[in-house]
Design an enzyme around this catalytic site. Structure first.
Site, PDB file in Angstrom:
ATOM      1  N   ASP A   9      70.069  -5.238  63.694  1.00 16.23           N
ATOM      2  CA  ASP A   9      69.047  -4.644  64.545  1.00 16.23           C
ATOM      3  C   ASP A   9      67.955  -4.136  63.597  1.00 16.23           C
ATOM      4  OD1 ASP A   9      67.882  -3.484  66.918  1.00 16.23           O
ATOM      5  OD2 ASP A   9      68.640  -1.547  66.217  1.00 16.23           O
ATOM      6  N   ASP A  11      64.945  -1.453  64.593  1.00 14.14           N
ATOM      7  CA  ASP A  11      64.447  -0.086  64.765  1.00 14.14           C
ATOM      8  C   ASP A  11      65.571   0.939  64.678  1.00 14.14           C
ATOM      9  OD1 ASP A  11      61.823  -1.036  65.184  1.00 14.14           O
ATOM     10  OD2 ASP A  11      62.338  -1.511  67.256  1.00 14.14           O
ATOM     11  N   ASP A 185      72.048   0.760  65.490  1.00 11.65           N
ATOM     12  CA  ASP A 185      72.087   2.201  65.723  1.00 11.65           C
ATOM     13  C   ASP A 185      72.342   2.566  67.174  1.00 11.65           C
ATOM     14  OD1 ASP A 185      69.183   3.315  67.094  1.00 11.65           O
ATOM     15  OD2 ASP A 185      69.291   1.247  66.409  1.00 11.65           O
TER      16      ASP A 185
END
Length: 225
Positions: A9, A11, A185
């Site tokens: 991922d 961001d 996250d």
């Protein structure tokens, strides 16, 4: 062909910021959009994302719609300025080391992000990652963005769908890899995290941290320095 797949991922995983939100703040700052109207709506969507209630299709319609009809040369200049002022200062050594730990071993590596390709393509290049799976904005023949999204959003279950299509384009599937990793996250990425053999909750939000601990998944914190 390598027997290891490494997915990231973007961001708040490889970057300590949200590139989508920061792009919105950037175009407000340079006067490209109406400050009050855009900033209010951008913050609303960001708050929904944090709360886990964001409708990705609705957000992409807003984000891409604001770029509709702007000459491509101007968009590209803004994006370059954004990279220099916002993104490059936020690419931390720990994140580079993590990505390079896979690239240096020849692993098939991709960034899988819900943020659109226009914003994230140069970010993937800055990390040295050749493969990017991201929301695809429709382009007119002259390169201008139409404001429309091609296909489905690359978020939640959509990340599996788009990653499987990408693998299939090379005659591959998840089952082809002896080892597979995904770093994220967000609890929105639990579907894809559950798909790989080595899910890593990287800088996890509270919901993902609790889920990862219950599952015995690895936890990784890149931005504690």
């Amino acid at each position: 062909m390598t027997d290891t797949l490494a997915l990231f991922d973007l961001d708040n995983t490889l970057l300590p910021i949200d590139s989508d939100y920061e792009w919105g703040q950037f175009i407000v700052r340079i006067g490209a959009v109406d400050r009050d109207a855009y900033e209010k709506k951008n913050q609303m969507f960001f708050d929904q994302y944090i709360a886990g209630t964001l409708d990705p299709a609705e957000y992409l319609a807003f984000a891409l719609g604001e770029l509709k009809g702007i000459p491509r040369a101007r968009l590209d200049a803004w994006r370059q300025q954004y990279m220099e002022e916002v993104i490059l200062p936020n690419i931390r050594p720990a994140a580079r080391r993590l990505v390079n730990s896979h690239l240096d071993k020849g692993h098939l590596t991709a960034i899988v992000t819900a943020t659109n390709r226009f914003v994230t393509e140069p970010i993937a290049k800055a990390f040295g990652v050749a493969h990017l799976i991201a929301a695809v904005p429709e382009e007119a023949p002259d390169g201008q963005l139409t404001g429309n999204l091609i296909g489905t959003p690359t978020s939640g279950e959509g990340k599996i769908e788009h990653t499987e299509k990408w693998l299939a384009s090379m005659g591959l599937s998840f089952d082809c890899f002896a080892e597979s990793w995904f770093y994220s996250d967000s609890d929105r990425d639990i579907p894809l995290l559950s798909k790989v053999k080595h899910p890593v909750a990287a800088n996890p939000n509270d919901r993902l941290k609790a889920y990862a601990q219950a599952k015995g998944w690895a936890l990784l914190y890149l931005f504690n320095d």
